[in-house]
Design a protein around this motif. Structure first.
Motif, PDB file in Angstrom:
ATOM      1  N   GLU A  42      -1.801   5.099  -2.744  1.00  0.00           N
ATOM      2  CA  GLU A  42      -2.691   5.522  -1.667  1.00  0.00           C
ATOM      3  C   GLU A  42      -4.123   5.033  -1.949  1.00  0.00           C
ATOM      4  OE1 GLU A  42      -2.853   7.256   2.027  1.00  0.00           O
ATOM      5  OE2 GLU A  42      -1.071   7.344   0.734  1.00  0.00           O
ATOM      6  N   ASP A  43      -4.524   5.212  -3.216  1.00  0.00           N
ATOM      7  CA  ASP A  43      -5.877   4.779  -3.624  1.00  0.00           C
ATOM      8  C   ASP A  43      -6.053   3.274  -3.439  1.00  0.00           C
ATOM      9  OD1 ASP A  43      -6.530   7.330  -4.290  1.00  0.00           O
ATOM     10  OD2 ASP A  43      -6.208   7.095  -6.458  1.00  0.00           O
ATOM     11  N   GLN A  44      -4.972   2.527  -3.702  1.00  0.00           N
ATOM     12  CA  GLN A  44      -5.046   1.064  -3.568  1.00  0.00           C
ATOM     13  C   GLN A  44      -4.915   0.631  -2.108  1.00  0.00           C
ATOM     14  OE1 GLN A  44      -5.567  -1.269  -5.983  1.00  0.00           O
ATOM     15  NE2 GLN A  44      -5.815   0.312  -7.554  1.00  0.00           N
ATOM     16  N   GLY A  45      -4.493   1.578  -1.264  1.00  0.00           N
ATOM     17  CA  GLY A  45      -4.376   1.295   0.169  1.00  0.00           C
ATOM     18  C   GLY A  45      -3.200   0.425   0.542  1.00  0.00           C
ATOM     19  N   VAL A  46      -2.134   0.438  -0.304  1.00  0.00           N
ATOM     20  CA  VAL A  46      -0.975  -0.432  -0.002  1.00  0.00           C
ATOM     21  C   VAL A  46       0.313   0.328   0.284  1.00  0.00           C
ATOM     22  CG1 VAL A  46      -1.828  -2.440  -1.268  1.00  0.00           C
ATOM     23  CG2 VAL A  46      -0.473  -0.716  -2.470  1.00  0.00           C
ATOM     24  N   GLY A  47       0.450   1.536  -0.244  1.00  0.00           N
ATOM     25  CA  GLY A  47       1.691   2.284  -0.049  1.00  0.00           C
ATOM     26  C   GLY A  47       2.848   1.634  -0.802  1.00  0.00           C
ATOM     27  N   VAL A  48       4.064   2.065  -0.464  1.00  0.00           N
ATOM     28  CA  VAL A  48       5.249   1.552  -1.178  1.00  0.00           C
ATOM     29  C   VAL A  48       5.668   0.184  -0.661  1.00  0.00           C
ATOM     30  CG1 VAL A  48       7.671   2.040  -1.759  1.00  0.00           C
ATOM     31  CG2 VAL A  48       6.050   3.922  -1.593  1.00  0.00           C
ATOM     32  N   GLU A  49       5.446  -0.081   0.630  1.00  0.00           N
ATOM     33  CA  GLU A  49       5.942  -1.317   1.238  1.00  0.00           C
ATOM     34  C   GLU A  49       4.841  -2.341   1.535  1.00  0.00           C
ATOM     35  OE1 GLU A  49       9.085  -1.874   1.598  1.00  0.00           O
ATOM     36  OE2 GLU A  49       9.832   0.135   1.119  1.00  0.00           O
ATOM     37  N   GLY A  50       3.585  -1.977   1.381  1.00  0.00           N
ATOM     38  CA  GLY A  50       2.485  -2.881   1.758  1.00  0.00           C
ATOM     39  C   GLY A  50       2.548  -4.228   1.027  1.00  0.00           C
ATOM     40  N   PRO A  51       2.187  -5.359   1.707  1.00  0.00           N
ATOM     41  CA  PRO A  51       2.256  -6.694   1.088  1.00  0.00           C
ATOM     42  C   PRO A  51       1.237  -6.850  -0.052  1.00  0.00           C
ATOM     43  CG  PRO A  51       1.141  -6.796   3.207  1.00  0.00           C
ATOM     44  CD  PRO A  51       1.648  -5.406   3.073  1.00  0.00           C
ATOM     45  N   ARG A  60      -3.077 -10.885  -3.675  1.00  0.00           N
ATOM     46  CA  ARG A  60      -4.305 -10.256  -3.189  1.00  0.00           C
ATOM     47  C   ARG A  60      -5.262  -9.967  -4.342  1.00  0.00           C
ATOM     48  NH1 ARG A  60      -2.538  -5.413   0.754  1.00  0.00           N
ATOM     49  NH2 ARG A  60      -4.763  -4.929   0.436  1.00  0.00           N
ATOM     50  N   ALA A  61      -6.533 -10.283  -4.108  1.00  0.00           N
ATOM     51  CA  ALA A  61      -7.551 -10.085  -5.148  1.00  0.00           C
ATOM     52  C   ALA A  61      -8.263  -8.740  -4.987  1.00  0.00           C
ATOM     53  CB  ALA A  61      -8.563 -11.216  -5.095  1.00  0.00           C
ATOM     54  N   ASP A  62      -8.001  -8.083  -3.823  1.00  0.00           N
ATOM     55  CA  ASP A  62      -8.731  -6.835  -3.560  1.00  0.00           C
ATOM     56  C   ASP A  62      -8.022  -5.592  -4.095  1.00  0.00           C
ATOM     57  OD1 ASP A  62      -6.653  -7.254  -1.740  1.00  0.00           O
ATOM     58  OD2 ASP A  62      -7.550  -5.883  -0.270  1.00  0.00           O
ATOM     59  N   VAL A  63      -6.863  -5.782  -4.732  1.00  0.00           N
ATOM     60  CA  VAL A  63      -6.113  -4.631  -5.281  1.00  0.00           C
ATOM     61  C   VAL A  63      -5.695  -4.925  -6.715  1.00  0.00           C
ATOM     62  CG1 VAL A  63      -5.228  -3.813  -3.053  1.00  0.00           C
ATOM     63  CG2 VAL A  63      -3.928  -5.524  -4.336  1.00  0.00           C
ATOM     64  N   ASN A  64      -5.324  -3.850  -7.442  1.00  0.00           N
ATOM     65  CA  ASN A  64      -4.842  -3.987  -8.820  1.00  0.00           C
ATOM     66  C   ASN A  64      -3.323  -4.168  -8.770  1.00  0.00           C
ATOM     67  OD1 ASN A  64      -3.879  -3.494 -11.445  1.00  0.00           O
ATOM     68  ND2 ASN A  64      -5.676  -2.240 -11.940  1.00  0.00           N
ATOM     69  N   LEU A  65      -2.900  -5.432  -8.811  1.00  0.00           N
ATOM     70  CA  LEU A  65      -1.475  -5.752  -8.649  1.00  0.00           C
ATOM     71  C   LEU A  65      -0.603  -5.100  -9.726  1.00  0.00           C
ATOM     72  CD1 LEU A  65      -1.729  -9.521  -7.659  1.00  0.00           C
ATOM     73  CD2 LEU A  65      -1.305  -7.576  -6.158  1.00  0.00           C
ATOM     74  N   TYR A  66      -1.072  -5.158 -10.969  1.00  0.00           N
ATOM     75  CA  TYR A  66      -0.293  -4.596 -12.077  1.00  0.00           C
ATOM     76  C   TYR A  66      -0.068  -3.097 -11.858  1.00  0.00           C
ATOM     77  CZ  TYR A  66       1.037  -2.905 -16.682  1.00  0.00           C
ATOM     78  OH  TYR A  66       1.691  -2.289 -17.713  1.00  0.00           O
ATOM     79  N   GLN A  67      -1.127  -2.402 -11.465  1.00  0.00           N
ATOM     80  CA  GLN A  67      -1.053  -0.952 -11.243  1.00  0.00           C
ATOM     81  C   GLN A  67      -0.087  -0.620 -10.101  1.00  0.00           C
ATOM     82  OE1 GLN A  67      -4.791   0.944 -10.207  1.00  0.00           O
ATOM     83  NE2 GLN A  67      -4.553   2.448 -11.841  1.00  0.00           N
TER      84      GLN A  67
END
Length: 213
Positions: A42-51, A60-67
């Protein structure tokens, strides 16, 4: 990761309500962990299915992919654990209820058997008490209306012929306690009845009638 308890594999007799409570506690813990990982997504703004890639196909560079990947992986594993423990809770409750039902049925069967045994061992009554006067020797001894007599001093079901037998025993036992046994609500009740003078008629203060056999 399969959640198990030491008792679940040891048969029905081992399962207790505490085991079920422990399983429910573990389930709650798993649900807390799942919620925590959902909060991460939720904090990353992607949810379970978000690309996780942008419109051009780049990470994407705007999110923490590893997390995000870690959180999604953990949610998947925890959901499997949750499913497994829910099945365990259901099985434990089923075993618990089955055992309680079996115990109830056994208790009922034993009570029934005991009642039948008692009925078998109780001799048939030869007389019944149809009146007891308050304050009489019979009342003081505990004799009650409806009591079915199976023993009155030396008179019993085997040798009883008529009420004269009881009258004779009473006359010869004035001032001496007589052992009287009756059947009351399906149970044997013993008492000592001492024939004696009192303010009313006779030595007993009760009326006994023969039982038709």
């Amino acid at each position: 990761m399969k959640m198990t308890t030491e008792t679940s594999s040891s048969g029905n007799s081992e399962i207790t309500m505490d085991d079920v409570k422990n399983l429910i506690k573990k389930k709650d813990e798993i649900e807390e962990q799942i919620k925590a990982y959902y909060d991460v997504l939720e904090d990353q703004g992607v949810g379970v299915e978000g690309p996780l890639v942008d419109a051009e196909g780049y990470p994407r560079a705007d999110v923490n992919l590893y997390q995000i990947r870690t959180a999604r992986h953990e949610i998947s594993c925890l959901q499997n654990d949750h499913k497994a423990i829910m099945a365990e809770i259901e099985e434990a409750l089923h075993k618990l209820h089955a055992r309680e039902k079996a115990k109830r049925e056994l208790d009922q069967a034993e009570a029934q058997e005991e009642a039948m045994e008692q009925q078998v061992t109780l001799p048939p009554p030869f007389a019944r008490v149809d009146a007891v006067t308050e304050g009489s020797p019979a009342s003081g001894a505990g004799l009650r209306v409806g009591d079915e007599v199976i023993e009155f001093g030396s008179v019993n079901t085997g040798n009883f012929q008529n009420l004269q037998n009881i009258a004779s025993v009473v006359q010869h036992s004035e001032g001496k306690p007589l052992r009287v046994t009756v059947i009351r609500v399906g149970q044997k009740v013993h008492m000592n009845l001492t024939p004696q003078r009192w303010s009313g008629r006779g030595l007993l203060g009760c009326n006994i009638v023969p039982v038709q056999r």
